[in-house]
Motif scaffolding. Structure first.
Motif, PDB file in Angstrom:
ATOM      1  N   ALA A  47       0.853  -1.192   0.000  1.00 50.72           N
ATOM      2  CA  ALA A  47       0.000   0.000   0.000  1.00 50.72           C
ATOM      3  C   ALA A  47       0.890   1.243   0.000  1.00 50.72           C
ATOM      4  N   VAL A  48       0.458   2.227  -0.758  1.00 54.54           N
ATOM      5  CA  VAL A  48       1.167   3.500  -0.856  1.00 54.54           C
ATOM      6  C   VAL A  48       0.165   4.602  -0.550  1.00 54.54           C
ATOM      7  N   ARG A  49       0.579   5.578   0.258  1.00 50.81           N
ATOM      8  CA  ARG A  49      -0.289   6.708   0.585  1.00 50.81           C
ATOM      9  C   ARG A  49      -0.062   7.810  -0.453  1.00 50.81           C
ATOM     10  N   VAL A  50      -1.158   8.280  -1.063  1.00 46.78           N
ATOM     11  CA  VAL A  50      -1.089   9.370  -2.031  1.00 46.78           C
ATOM     12  C   VAL A  50      -1.821  10.563  -1.427  1.00 46.78           C
ATOM     13  N   GLN A  51      -1.105  11.664  -1.276  1.00 46.73           N
ATOM     14  CA  GLN A  51      -1.673  12.898  -0.751  1.00 46.73           C
ATOM     15  C   GLN A  51      -1.984  13.834  -1.919  1.00 46.73           C
ATOM     16  N   PHE A  52      -2.993  14.685  -1.741  1.00 48.29           N
ATOM     17  CA  PHE A  52      -3.417  15.604  -2.793  1.00 48.29           C
ATOM     18  C   PHE A  52      -3.374  17.030  -2.267  1.00 48.29           C
ATOM     19  N   LEU A  53      -2.753  17.903  -3.049  1.00 54.57           N
ATOM     20  CA  LEU A  53      -2.657  19.319  -2.707  1.00 54.57           C
ATOM     21  C   LEU A  53      -3.162  20.155  -3.873  1.00 54.57           C
ATOM     22  N   ALA A  54      -3.757  21.292  -3.560  1.00 55.45           N
ATOM     23  CA  ALA A  54      -4.226  22.204  -4.591  1.00 55.45           C
ATOM     24  C   ALA A  54      -3.932  23.626  -4.135  1.00 55.45           C
ATOM     25  N   THR A  77     -11.093  31.147 -17.739  1.00 57.79           N
ATOM     26  CA  THR A  77     -10.424  29.951 -18.233  1.00 57.79           C
ATOM     27  C   THR A  77      -9.238  29.676 -17.329  1.00 57.79           C
ATOM     28  N   ALA A  78      -9.068  28.399 -16.957  1.00 58.60           N
ATOM     29  CA  ALA A  78      -7.974  28.012 -16.063  1.00 58.60           C
ATOM     30  C   ALA A  78      -7.208  26.829 -16.641  1.00 58.60           C
ATOM     31  N   GLN A  79      -5.961  26.712 -16.215  1.00 57.41           N
ATOM     32  CA  GLN A  79      -5.122  25.570 -16.576  1.00 57.41           C
ATOM     33  C   GLN A  79      -4.428  25.100 -15.294  1.00 57.41           C
ATOM     34  N   ALA A  80      -4.520  23.805 -15.025  1.00 52.71           N
ATOM     35  CA  ALA A  80      -3.866  23.221 -13.854  1.00 52.71           C
ATOM     36  C   ALA A  80      -2.530  22.608 -14.275  1.00 52.71           C
ATOM     37  N   ILE A  81      -1.505  22.865 -13.484  1.00 52.76           N
ATOM     38  CA  ILE A  81      -0.176  22.306 -13.724  1.00 52.76           C
ATOM     39  C   ILE A  81       0.135  21.345 -12.585  1.00 52.76           C
ATOM     40  N   PRO A  82       0.373  20.045 -12.908  1.00 50.55           N
ATOM     41  CA  PRO A  82       0.613  19.056 -11.862  1.00 50.55           C
ATOM     42  C   PRO A  82       2.099  18.885 -11.550  1.00 50.55           C
ATOM     43  N   SER A  83       2.363  18.357 -10.374  1.00 46.59           N
ATOM     44  CA  SER A  83       3.702  17.881 -10.033  1.00 46.59           C
ATOM     45  C   SER A  83       3.554  16.754  -9.018  1.00 46.59           C
ATOM     46  N   VAL A  84       4.521  15.860  -9.022  1.00 45.16           N
ATOM     47  CA  VAL A  84       4.528  14.721  -8.112  1.00 45.16           C
ATOM     48  C   VAL A  84       5.819  14.775  -7.306  1.00 45.16           C
ATOM     49  N   LEU A  98       3.423   9.451  -1.701  1.00 52.96           N
ATOM     50  CA  LEU A  98       3.507  10.303  -2.882  1.00 52.96           C
ATOM     51  C   LEU A  98       2.605  11.508  -2.656  1.00 52.96           C
ATOM     52  N   THR A  99       2.955  12.616  -3.274  1.00 55.69           N
ATOM     53  CA  THR A  99       2.102  13.796  -3.232  1.00 55.69           C
ATOM     54  C   THR A  99       1.840  14.259  -4.652  1.00 55.69           C
ATOM     55  N   LEU A 100       0.570  14.362  -5.006  1.00 53.01           N
ATOM     56  CA  LEU A 100       0.151  14.921  -6.289  1.00 53.01           C
ATOM     57  C   LEU A 100      -0.352  16.325  -5.997  1.00 53.01           C
ATOM     58  N   ALA A 101       0.349  17.312  -6.549  1.00 57.04           N
ATOM     59  CA  ALA A 101      -0.009  18.711  -6.302  1.00 57.04           C
ATOM     60  C   ALA A 101      -0.377  19.383  -7.610  1.00 57.04           C
ATOM     61  N   TYR A 102      -1.373  20.249  -7.545  1.00 56.84           N
ATOM     62  CA  TYR A 102      -1.785  21.039  -8.699  1.00 56.84           C
ATOM     63  C   TYR A 102      -1.734  22.513  -8.334  1.00 56.84           C
ATOM     64  N   THR A 103      -1.265  23.305  -9.276  1.00 61.18           N
ATOM     65  CA  THR A 103      -1.359  24.758  -9.169  1.00 61.18           C
ATOM     66  C   THR A 103      -2.276  25.208 -10.299  1.00 61.18           C
ATOM     67  N   LEU A 104      -3.287  25.988  -9.951  1.00 63.62           N
ATOM     68  CA  LEU A 104      -4.284  26.437 -10.912  1.00 63.62           C
ATOM     69  C   LEU A 104      -3.975  27.876 -11.334  1.00 63.62           C
ATOM     70  N   PHE A 105      -3.867  28.078 -12.645  1.00 64.41           N
ATOM     71  CA  PHE A 105      -3.527  29.381 -13.194  1.00 64.41           C
ATOM     72  C   PHE A 105      -4.705  29.964 -13.967  1.00 64.41           C
TER      73      PHE A 105
END
Length: 191
Positions: free
Chosen positions: A60-67, A107-114, A161-168
């Motif tokens: 099992a792997v823990r995945v965290q989400f950030l925005a 209009t928005a665009q999300a940019i991800p990073s892990v 793991l952390t999946l983060a998005y920045t919304l522009f």
């Protein structure tokens, strides 16, 4: 004579500083990449994944989400859950919610990073709102799914793991149309 020697030294030092600054400018990108690798930041994700894997039920792997919103973005934006536990190889889904509280279409665009960045190659998105631009009318709310697979080949010492998005806000570069042309996410108006 003493003054001319002093002037030459000053000129040599200034020329050295200019050459050093020019060289540093060329080295910025490689230095940035090395720093990101060393500190585990800015893990770039790839495009849509089309492979198939079987789940590793023993792990099992823990995945965290950030925005986060970029400085000029006014939307409310975040994941429906802060984190989930996943089995590598199993397909998962999480939804992010965006709401446009303004009185104008945007209009928005999300940019991800892990992160950690070395794990980004093992995080595969099969569907993501970050693949397209999102248009929301005033008062509109949208649920946007992210479907992903954590690869079975993820190094054994990576447990989080952390999946983060920045919304522009890209409204000035990509003006919104009267109604959103994308069809996948479920929308509702809060007016």
């Amino acid at each position: 004579m003493n003054e001319s020697l002093s002037t030459r030294r000053l000129v040599r030092r200034l020329v050295f500083v200019v050459i050093a600054m020019f060289g540093f400018g060329f080295l910025l990108v490689p230095i940035y990449d090395v720093m990101c690798q060393a500190f585990g930041i800015n893990g770039k994700t790839a495009g849509a994944y089309t492979g198939v894997q079987s789940a590793d039920e023993a792990r099992a792997v823990r995945v965290q989400f950030l925005a986060t919103n970029a400085a000029d973005m006014q939307w409310q934006f975040g994941p429906q859950a802060d984190q989930i536990s996943v089995h590598p190889g199993a397909s998962q889904e999480i939804r992010f919610v965006a709401y446009n509280p303004t009185d104008k279409p945007m209009t928005a665009q999300a940019i991800p990073s892990v992160s950690p960045s070395r794990a980004a190659a093992y995080f595969h998105k099969t569907e993501c709102f970050c693949f397209t631009q999102q248009v929301l009318q005033p008062g509109e709310r949208i649920e946007m799914p992210v479907r992903f697979i954590v690869d079975r080949d993820l190094p054994a010492d990576v447990h989080n793991l952390t999946l983060a998005y920045t919304l522009f806000d890209i409204t000035s570069r990509q003006p919104p149309v009267a109604a959103n042309a994308t069809s996948a996410p479920a929308k509702e108006s809060l007016q």
